[in-house]
Design a protein around this motif. Structure first.
Motif, mmCIF file in Angstrom:
data_model
loop_
_atom_site.group_PDB
_atom_site.id
_atom_site.type_symbol
_atom_site.label_atom_id
_atom_site.label_comp_id
_atom_site.label_asym_id
_atom_site.label_seq_id
_atom_site.Cartn_x
_atom_site.Cartn_y
_atom_site.Cartn_z
ATOM 1 N N ALA A 46 27.499 47.314 49.758
ATOM 2 C CA ALA A 46 26.935 47.922 50.959
ATOM 3 C C ALA A 46 26.466 46.865 51.947
ATOM 4 O O ALA A 46 26.593 47.026 53.171
ATOM 5 N N ILE A 47 25.904 45.760 51.418
ATOM 6 C CA ILE A 47 25.395 44.698 52.302
ATOM 7 C C ILE A 47 26.534 44.066 53.105
ATOM 8 O O ILE A 47 26.398 43.805 54.306
ATOM 9 N N VAL A 48 27.673 43.832 52.506
ATOM 10 C CA VAL A 48 28.772 43.122 53.186
ATOM 11 C C VAL A 48 29.833 44.082 53.720
ATOM 12 O O VAL A 48 30.861 43.645 54.227
ATOM 13 N N SER A 49 29.577 45.391 53.642
ATOM 14 C CA SER A 49 30.614 46.357 54.016
ATOM 15 C C SER A 49 30.931 46.349 55.503
ATOM 16 O O SER A 49 32.021 46.734 55.912
ATOM 17 N N GLY A 50 30.049 45.905 56.347
ATOM 18 C CA GLY A 50 30.311 45.904 57.792
ATOM 19 C C GLY A 50 30.906 44.616 58.305
ATOM 20 O O GLY A 50 30.888 44.363 59.516
ATOM 21 N N MET A 51 31.411 43.793 57.453
ATOM 22 C CA MET A 51 31.883 42.460 57.868
ATOM 23 C C MET A 51 33.409 42.360 57.943
ATOM 24 O O MET A 51 33.968 41.265 57.927
ATOM 25 N N ALA A 52 34.091 43.471 58.050
ATOM 26 C CA ALA A 52 35.563 43.479 58.161
ATOM 27 C C ALA A 52 36.208 42.758 56.988
ATOM 28 O O ALA A 52 37.165 42.009 57.141
ATOM 29 N N LEU A 53 35.634 42.974 55.811
ATOM 30 C CA LEU A 53 36.156 42.333 54.608
ATOM 31 C C LEU A 53 36.775 43.375 53.693
ATOM 32 O O LEU A 53 36.359 44.541 53.687
ATOM 33 N N GLU A 54 37.721 42.947 52.909
ATOM 34 C CA GLU A 54 38.226 43.796 51.840
ATOM 35 C C GLU A 54 37.370 43.504 50.612
ATOM 36 O O GLU A 54 37.336 42.359 50.135
ATOM 37 N N ILE A 55 36.683 44.525 50.119
ATOM 38 C CA ILE A 55 35.740 44.347 49.019
ATOM 39 C C ILE A 55 36.418 44.761 47.720
ATOM 40 O O ILE A 55 36.945 45.866 47.592
ATOM 41 N N VAL A 56 36.415 43.828 46.751
ATOM 42 C CA VAL A 56 36.983 44.078 45.426
ATOM 43 C C VAL A 56 35.874 43.837 44.412
ATOM 44 O O VAL A 56 35.148 42.829 44.492
ATOM 45 N N THR A 57 35.728 44.738 43.436
ATOM 46 C CA THR A 57 34.662 44.610 42.452
ATOM 47 C C THR A 57 35.234 44.422 41.054
ATOM 48 O O THR A 57 36.358 44.840 40.756
ATOM 49 N N ALA A 58 34.441 43.768 40.209
ATOM 50 C CA ALA A 58 34.795 43.574 38.794
ATOM 51 C C ALA A 58 33.521 43.645 37.976
ATOM 52 O O ALA A 58 32.461 43.141 38.381
ATOM 53 N N THR A 59 33.569 44.289 36.805
ATOM 54 C CA THR A 59 32.373 44.475 35.967
ATOM 55 C C THR A 59 32.279 43.444 34.855
ATOM 56 O O THR A 59 31.377 43.521 34.011
ATOM 57 N N SER A 60 33.224 42.504 34.830
ATOM 58 C CA SER A 60 33.180 41.461 33.790
ATOM 59 C C SER A 60 33.953 40.245 34.273
ATOM 60 O O SER A 60 34.724 40.306 35.243
ATOM 61 N N GLY A 61 33.734 39.145 33.528
ATOM 62 C CA GLY A 61 34.484 37.939 33.853
ATOM 63 C C GLY A 61 35.974 38.123 33.689
ATOM 64 O O GLY A 61 36.778 37.596 34.472
ATOM 65 N N GLU A 62 36.382 38.877 32.638
ATOM 66 C CA GLU A 62 37.806 39.098 32.403
ATOM 67 C C GLU A 62 38.453 39.840 33.566
ATOM 68 O O GLU A 62 39.539 39.486 34.043
ATOM 69 N N GLN A 63 37.770 40.893 34.066
ATOM 70 C CA GLN A 63 38.308 41.627 35.212
ATOM 71 C C GLN A 63 38.398 40.727 36.453
ATOM 72 O O GLN A 63 39.349 40.804 37.224
ATOM 73 N N ALA A 64 37.391 39.896 36.626
ATOM 74 C CA ALA A 64 37.396 38.999 37.782
ATOM 75 C C ALA A 64 38.607 38.061 37.742
ATOM 76 O O ALA A 64 39.290 37.836 38.751
ATOM 77 N N LEU A 65 38.890 37.525 36.556
ATOM 78 C CA LEU A 65 40.026 36.613 36.434
ATOM 79 C C LEU A 65 41.352 37.331 36.711
ATOM 80 O O LEU A 65 42.275 36.756 37.301
ATOM 81 N N ARG A 66 41.439 38.604 36.281
ATOM 82 C CA ARG A 66 42.666 39.356 36.548
ATOM 83 C C ARG A 66 42.839 39.603 38.054
ATOM 84 O O ARG A 66 43.956 39.538 38.572
ATOM 85 N N GLN A 67 41.730 39.872 38.755
ATOM 86 C CA GLN A 67 41.816 40.071 40.201
ATOM 87 C C GLN A 67 42.255 38.784 40.927
ATOM 88 O O GLN A 67 42.997 38.824 41.899
ATOM 89 N N LEU A 68 41.800 37.654 40.413
ATOM 90 C CA LEU A 68 42.150 36.375 41.035
ATOM 91 C C LEU A 68 43.622 36.021 40.844
ATOM 92 O O LEU A 68 44.162 35.162 41.546
#
Length: 439
Positions: A46-68
């Motif tokens: 919500a804090i960064v939602s107005g910055m014209a960014l594509e927001i991607v979330t991950a609930t763990s380190g493993e998910q983060a690595l897959r997104q990268l």
């Protein structure tokens, strides 16, 4: 100036006002938020939602690595305290992958860290720490810095790609230009070589023409004068006989000698006119079948001497470029000589063909098994009025081979002979490329 297509992306400043970021077309910065607590993911998003960014979330380190593995991000907001794989371990793995090794990481934590933990975090690639409670303006300001850097980096990459493309295009254009220049230089060298060859050929032709002129002058002063002297002398003797009123056998002999001299004079004059015509007539270049011409010439000789035993060998399909009328005269003279000088053989053998000479040059030949000649006198062969046999042995004017030489020279070729007394003779000739003769 490099023209990179760009678009303007609206974004929020840290103070809440709107600004527009100029970014390359097709590029949109993204932020990866990694936290094992769903509520924190929502709050940070919500804090960064107005910055014209594509927001991607991950609930763990493993998910983060897959997104990268799927895409690049402008910045990563990474929770330090996560089960299984905490933020520091995740950061270490992120840094170990070349594609994400330089992606900025901001650690988000609710607990103050010791200096050792801060040092460890920065060593692992962290660019900053954010502590709870989070102040939205500060977080947006820090994120915006890295988003701007992301766009600038992408623009530099695109500029580099564009520059490389321009360099490749220019290199290709220069290579083509150099190739064209080299081809032009080669063409100039080829034309110069061709011009030099033509100059040499024309020089040889002029030299030959001068020699023919010298031979003509000699013939006028000697060869043509001799039959005139005979005509004059025997005419005086015949006049005396007639004046004395006695038409004896001697008078008839004188008259026969006068007639023979006149015939000889006529033949010499005709031969000279023929040689002069060969030198002056323009060439008509076209495809000529030498084999057919040779067969025509020899058929004519056979029809005039039906009882003569002759073995002919004519190679077929010898086709060249040249003047058909003049080349017929070449073959008529060479084959005529072969026919004449082999007449005393029980069986005449006459060959017309070709063979390969030096530098893959095509050499045409006329061979017979006739009287032959001494090679010591070969230099005289192609001069006007030069004869290696007496008129009593073989008839002729001595102009035929001079005519052959002149025609072959005009066709850019050369002619020569090999022989031995009593062992026949072989005459060779070549035909060069079409020459540019003066009009």
């Amino acid at each position: 100036m490099i023209d990179i297509p760009k678009i303007e992306i609206p974004a929020l400043r840290a103070d809440g006002t709107t600004q527009r970021i100029v970014a390359p077309v097709g590029e949109r910065g993204g932020v990866l938020i990694v936290d094992d607590t769903p509520s924190k993911l929502v709050a940070l998003g919500a804090i960064v939602s107005g910055m014209a960014l594509e927001i991607v979330t991950a609930t763990s380190g493993e998910q983060a690595l897959r997104q990268l593995l799927k895409r690049d991000f402008a910045v990563i907001l990474l929770d330090v305290n996560m089960p299984m794989m905490d933020g520091f371990e995740t950061a270490k793995l992120i840094r170990s992958r070349p594609r994400s090794a330089n992606t900025p990481i901001i650690f988000v934590t609710a607990e103050a860290k010791s200096e050792a933990e801060h040092s460890s975090g920065y060593t692992l690639g962290a660019v900053d720490f954010i502590y709870s409670p989070i102040i939205p303006d500060i977080l947006r300001a820090k994120v915006q810095v890295f988003v701007n850097l992301f766009y600038l980096h992408r623009q530099v990459l695109l500029q580099n790609e564009h520059l490389e493309s321009l360099v490749e295009q220019r290199t290709a254009a220069l290579t083509e230009e150099i190739t064209e220049r080299e081809q032009a230089q080669e063409e100039i060298l080829r034309l110069n070589a061709s011009l030099e060859e033509r100059v040499q050929q024309r020089t040889a032709q002029l030299h030959a023409a001068n020699q023919e002129l010298e031979a003509f002058s000699y013939s006028v002063s000697h060869d043509l004068r001799a039959p005139l002297s005979a005509i004059n002398g025997y005419s005086n003797l015949l006049g005396k006989e007639i004046a004395a009123g006695a038409a004896s056998e001697r008078s008839k002999h004188y008259l026969a000698r006068i007639r023979a001299g006149a015939v000889q004079m006529g033949e010499l004059i005709d031969a000279l006119l023929s040689l002069a015509q060969v030198s002056r007539t323009g060439l008509r270049w076209e495809s000529v079948d030498l084999s057919t011409l040779a067969q025509t010439v020899l058929n004519g000789y056979q029809e005039r001497e039906l009882g003569r035993v002759v073995q002919l060998d004519i190679q077929p399909e010898l086709v060249v470029e040249g003047d058909p009328r003049l080349l017929l005269e070449v073959l008529d003279n060479l084959l005529g000589n072969a026919w004449k000088f082999s007449a005393k053989q029980a069986r005449s053998e006459i060959t017309f063909g070709h063979e390969k000479g030096s530098a893959d040059e095509t050499v045409y030949l006329v061979r017979d098994n006739g009287a032959g000649f001494d090679m010591a006198y070969s230099e005289k062969l192609f001069g006007a009025f030069q004869r290696l046999h007496t008129a009593a042995e073989f008839s002729g004017t001595g102009i035929g081979l001079a005519t052959v030489h002149r025609i072959v020279m005009r066709h850019g070729g050369r002619v020569w002979a090999e022989s031995a007394p009593g062992r026949g003779a072989t005459f060779y000739f070549t035909l060069g490329n079409r020459l540019m003769e003066p009009g």
